[in-house]
Design a protein around this motif. Structure first.
Motif, PDB file in Angstrom:
ATOM      1  N   ASN A 136       0.804  -1.230   0.000  1.00  0.00           N
ATOM      2  CA  ASN A 136       0.000   0.000   0.000  1.00  0.00           C
ATOM      3  C   ASN A 136       0.834   1.276   0.000  1.00  0.00           C
ATOM      4  O   ASN A 136       0.444   2.287   0.588  1.00  0.00           O
ATOM      5  N   LEU A 137       1.971   1.239  -0.675  1.00  0.00           N
ATOM      6  CA  LEU A 137       2.822   2.422  -0.722  1.00  0.00           C
ATOM      7  C   LEU A 137       2.291   3.488  -1.678  1.00  0.00           C
ATOM      8  O   LEU A 137       2.656   4.658  -1.554  1.00  0.00           O
ATOM      9  N   ALA A 138       1.440   3.099  -2.605  1.00  0.00           N
ATOM     10  CA  ALA A 138       0.929   4.067  -3.572  1.00  0.00           C
ATOM     11  C   ALA A 138       0.173   5.202  -2.892  1.00  0.00           C
ATOM     12  O   ALA A 138       0.160   6.336  -3.387  1.00  0.00           O
ATOM     13  N   ASP A 139      -0.447   4.919  -1.753  1.00  0.00           N
ATOM     14  CA  ASP A 139      -1.254   5.924  -1.065  1.00  0.00           C
ATOM     15  C   ASP A 139      -0.560   6.515   0.155  1.00  0.00           C
ATOM     16  O   ASP A 139      -1.183   7.239   0.939  1.00  0.00           O
ATOM     17  N   ALA A 140       0.722   6.221   0.310  1.00  0.00           N
ATOM     18  CA  ALA A 140       1.474   6.802   1.427  1.00  0.00           C
ATOM     19  C   ALA A 140       1.688   8.293   1.183  1.00  0.00           C
ATOM     20  O   ALA A 140       1.610   8.780   0.048  1.00  0.00           O
ATOM     21  N   SER A 141       1.957   9.027   2.237  1.00  0.00           N
ATOM     22  CA  SER A 141       2.265  10.451   2.085  1.00  0.00           C
ATOM     23  C   SER A 141       3.595  10.598   1.353  1.00  0.00           C
ATOM     24  O   SER A 141       4.392   9.651   1.273  1.00  0.00           O
ATOM     25  N   ASP A 142       3.839  11.789   0.829  1.00  0.00           N
ATOM     26  CA  ASP A 142       5.111  12.031   0.149  1.00  0.00           C
ATOM     27  C   ASP A 142       6.282  11.723   1.067  1.00  0.00           C
ATOM     28  O   ASP A 142       7.272  11.102   0.659  1.00  0.00           O
ATOM     29  N   GLU A 143       6.200  12.155   2.308  1.00  0.00           N
ATOM     30  CA  GLU A 143       7.287  11.956   3.259  1.00  0.00           C
ATOM     31  C   GLU A 143       7.509  10.476   3.542  1.00  0.00           C
ATOM     32  O   GLU A 143       8.658  10.000   3.592  1.00  0.00           O
ATOM     33  N   GLU A 144       6.430   9.736   3.721  1.00  0.00           N
ATOM     34  CA  GLU A 144       6.553   8.299   3.978  1.00  0.00           C
ATOM     35  C   GLU A 144       7.139   7.573   2.776  1.00  0.00           C
ATOM     36  O   GLU A 144       7.976   6.676   2.917  1.00  0.00           O
ATOM     37  N   LEU A 145       6.708   7.970   1.589  1.00  0.00           N
ATOM     38  CA  LEU A 145       7.189   7.313   0.374  1.00  0.00           C
ATOM     39  C   LEU A 145       8.674   7.596   0.160  1.00  0.00           C
ATOM     40  O   LEU A 145       9.454   6.684  -0.139  1.00  0.00           O
ATOM     41  N   VAL A 146       9.073   8.837   0.342  1.00  0.00           N
ATOM     42  CA  VAL A 146      10.481   9.190   0.183  1.00  0.00           C
ATOM     43  C   VAL A 146      11.332   8.463   1.217  1.00  0.00           C
ATOM     44  O   VAL A 146      12.414   7.944   0.897  1.00  0.00           O
ATOM     45  N   ALA A 200      15.398   4.458   2.280  1.00  0.00           N
ATOM     46  CA  ALA A 200      15.808   3.337   3.137  1.00  0.00           C
ATOM     47  C   ALA A 200      16.231   2.136   2.304  1.00  0.00           C
ATOM     48  O   ALA A 200      17.124   1.379   2.700  1.00  0.00           O
ATOM     49  N   MET A 201      15.615   1.950   1.142  1.00  0.00           N
ATOM     50  CA  MET A 201      15.981   0.832   0.275  1.00  0.00           C
ATOM     51  C   MET A 201      17.262   1.107  -0.496  1.00  0.00           C
ATOM     52  O   MET A 201      17.834   0.215  -1.097  1.00  0.00           O
ATOM     53  N   SER A 202      17.699   2.380  -0.536  1.00  0.00           N
ATOM     54  CA  SER A 202      18.947   2.781  -1.198  1.00  0.00           C
ATOM     55  C   SER A 202      18.944   2.526  -2.693  1.00  0.00           C
ATOM     56  O   SER A 202      20.001   2.360  -3.293  1.00  0.00           O
ATOM     57  N   GLY A 203      17.764   2.488  -3.295  1.00  0.00           N
ATOM     58  CA  GLY A 203      17.708   2.287  -4.733  1.00  0.00           C
ATOM     59  C   GLY A 203      17.452   3.564  -5.498  1.00  0.00           C
ATOM     60  O   GLY A 203      17.350   3.556  -6.714  1.00  0.00           O
ATOM     61  N   THR A 204      17.381   4.677  -4.783  1.00  0.00           N
ATOM     62  CA  THR A 204      17.070   5.943  -5.417  1.00  0.00           C
ATOM     63  C   THR A 204      18.073   6.991  -4.952  1.00  0.00           C
ATOM     64  O   THR A 204      18.409   7.062  -3.779  1.00  0.00           O
ATOM     65  N   TYR A 227      18.629 -12.717  -4.121  1.00  0.00           N
ATOM     66  CA  TYR A 227      18.108 -11.785  -3.129  1.00  0.00           C
ATOM     67  C   TYR A 227      19.235 -11.339  -2.209  1.00  0.00           C
ATOM     68  O   TYR A 227      20.285 -11.984  -2.109  1.00  0.00           O
ATOM     69  N   GLY A 228      19.012 -10.205  -1.546  1.00  0.00           N
ATOM     70  CA  GLY A 228      19.939  -9.721  -0.543  1.00  0.00           C
ATOM     71  C   GLY A 228      19.640 -10.342   0.805  1.00  0.00           C
ATOM     72  O   GLY A 228      18.468 -10.411   1.204  1.00  0.00           O
ATOM     73  N   ASP A 229      20.669 -10.784   1.505  1.00  0.00           N
ATOM     74  CA  ASP A 229      20.426 -11.502   2.756  1.00  0.00           C
ATOM     75  C   ASP A 229      19.941 -10.606   3.889  1.00  0.00           C
ATOM     76  O   ASP A 229      19.564 -11.099   4.954  1.00  0.00           O
ATOM     77  N   GLN A 230      19.929  -9.283   3.661  1.00  0.00           N
ATOM     78  CA  GLN A 230      19.392  -8.352   4.650  1.00  0.00           C
ATOM     79  C   GLN A 230      18.170  -7.592   4.123  1.00  0.00           C
ATOM     80  O   GLN A 230      17.786  -6.565   4.675  1.00  0.00           O
ATOM     81  N   ASP A 231      17.569  -8.111   3.068  1.00  0.00           N
ATOM     82  CA  ASP A 231      16.401  -7.466   2.466  1.00  0.00           C
ATOM     83  C   ASP A 231      15.191  -7.645   3.380  1.00  0.00           C
ATOM     84  O   ASP A 231      14.770  -8.771   3.656  1.00  0.00           O
ATOM     85  N   PHE A 242      23.097 -12.615  -1.793  1.00  0.00           N
ATOM     86  CA  PHE A 242      24.271 -11.764  -1.754  1.00  0.00           C
ATOM     87  C   PHE A 242      24.182 -10.892  -0.505  1.00  0.00           C
ATOM     88  O   PHE A 242      23.092 -10.622  -0.007  1.00  0.00           O
ATOM     89  N   PRO A 243      25.312 -10.441   0.023  1.00  0.00           N
ATOM     90  CA  PRO A 243      25.256  -9.535   1.166  1.00  0.00           C
ATOM     91  C   PRO A 243      24.535  -8.237   0.796  1.00  0.00           C
ATOM     92  O   PRO A 243      24.756  -7.689  -0.286  1.00  0.00           O
ATOM     93  N   GLY A 244      23.663  -7.769   1.682  1.00  0.00           N
ATOM     94  CA  GLY A 244      23.020  -6.482   1.443  1.00  0.00           C
ATOM     95  C   GLY A 244      21.522  -6.532   1.506  1.00  0.00           C
ATOM     96  O   GLY A 244      20.913  -7.573   1.772  1.00  0.00           O
ATOM     97  N   GLY A 245      20.925  -5.376   1.265  1.00  0.00           N
ATOM     98  CA  GLY A 245      19.487  -5.216   1.342  1.00  0.00           C
ATOM     99  C   GLY A 245      18.810  -5.363  -0.011  1.00  0.00           C
ATOM    100  O   GLY A 245      19.277  -6.093  -0.885  1.00  0.00           O
ATOM    101  N   HIS A 246      17.715  -4.619  -0.180  1.00  0.00           N
ATOM    102  CA  HIS A 246      16.901  -4.786  -1.376  1.00  0.00           C
ATOM    103  C   HIS A 246      17.674  -4.465  -2.655  1.00  0.00           C
ATOM    104  O   HIS A 246      17.465  -5.105  -3.681  1.00  0.00           O
ATOM    105  N   PHE A 247      18.554  -3.489  -2.590  1.00  0.00           N
ATOM    106  CA  PHE A 247      19.351  -3.135  -3.757  1.00  0.00           C
ATOM    107  C   PHE A 247      20.792  -3.623  -3.622  1.00  0.00           C
ATOM    108  O   PHE A 247      21.740  -2.926  -3.978  1.00  0.00           O
ATOM    109  N   TYR A 248      20.936  -4.854  -3.150  1.00  0.00           N
ATOM    110  CA  TYR A 248      22.244  -5.501  -3.045  1.00  0.00           C
ATOM    111  C   TYR A 248      23.012  -5.461  -4.364  1.00  0.00           C
ATOM    112  O   TYR A 248      24.242  -5.431  -4.394  1.00  0.00           O
ATOM    113  N   LEU A 249      22.289  -5.495  -5.492  1.00  0.00           N
ATOM    114  CA  LEU A 249      22.940  -5.572  -6.804  1.00  0.00           C
ATOM    115  C   LEU A 249      23.697  -4.306  -7.173  1.00  0.00           C
ATOM    116  O   LEU A 249      24.544  -4.341  -8.073  1.00  0.00           O
TER     117      LEU A 249
END
Length: 246
Positions: free
Chosen positions: A122-132, A137-141, A186-190, A214-221
């Motif tokens: 349900n991230l589509a309806d999150a506030s701008d601040e929550e979405l950012v 936090a995912m470090s993909g942006t 997948y990242g082992d800390q995702d 692989f070591p790392g979170g969602h954007f381990y790649l």
């Protein structure tokens, strides 16, 4: 992204939610010389910026499948990360169901639960601040994008559209749909996908299945692009796919 006159193989990459084909630009230096690297440009970004983003998975998967079916001169391998994993699977399913085989050799998915384990966030309806906050936090942006008010206003609606699409996504074809090997990374800390959810990808194929973390979170790649690409091609090899490699 990396053209090859007579490719032994074509690797087609599918970006994450809010992502673009340019995310895979660095892979051009990592693929073998006889492999053509392509990346999908979703509507609403890069040279398709004027187009509205897709509202449903079918709007993405069907035109991509049609384009892939027209490719000739070598087998295809798909790699999709996060939302791109679901898009790649849906395209692969359509190619598998086509009257004439399109030459898909293997499906590599990354950072995404198997179709039966996908859960709405349900991230589509999150506030701008929550979405950012979530995106950073995912470090993909790139953080600079959201520090700039104009860029933030430009990109947040696109990202919301992608999240709305994946929240509404349901598997359209009953598994096991594919007859090609599937490998799930997948990242082992995702925090958004665990080992059990990754293993759920085994249900989509009648062929072999394997996973690797692989070591790392969602954007381990982002940090492990070289070993990831090396692992992918070690599994594909020169004589056909070998996704059961340890």
């Amino acid at each position: 992204m990396r053209n090859c006159r007579a490719p032994r193989l074509r690797l087609i990459c599918f970006p994450h939610a809010g992502g673009s084909a340019g995310f895979f630009r660095s892979w051009a230096a990592l693929v073998p010389d006889d492999v053509e690297l392509l990346a999908v440009r979703y509507p609403g970004r890069e040279d398709r910026f004027a187009e509205p983003p897709a509202q449903r998975m079918e709007e993405l998967a069907e035109p991509i499948a049609e384009a892939c079916a027209k490719l000739a001169g070598g087998p295809l391998v798909f790699f999709g990360h996060s939302m791109g994993a679901s898009v790649a699977f849906e395209v692969a399913a359509r190619l598998s169901a086509a009257p004439v085989a399109a030459g898909l050799e293997a499906l590599f998915v990354s950072g995404r639960p198997g179709p039966e384990k996908v859960r709405s966030r349900n991230l589509a309806d999150a506030s701008d601040e929550e979405l950012v906050e979530e995106l950073l936090a995912m470090s993909g942006t790139n953080a600079e994008v959201f520090a700039n008010p104009e860029l933030r206003e430009l990109f947040l609606p696109l990202i919301r559209a992608d999240y709305r699409l994946i929240d509404a996504y349901k598997v359209t074809l009953p598994p096991p749909t594919l007859a090609v090997p599937v490998v799930a990374y997948y990242g082992d800390q995702d925090e958004h996908v665990d080992e059990d959810e990754v293993n759920a990808w085994s249900a989509v194929t009648r062929s072999s299945f394997a996973t690797r973390s692989f070591p790392g979170g969602h954007f381990y790649l982002e940090q492990h692009a070289a070993p990831l690409v090396a692992d992918l091609f070690a599994r594909v090899g020169t004589n056909g796919p070998r996704p059961d490699q340890d």
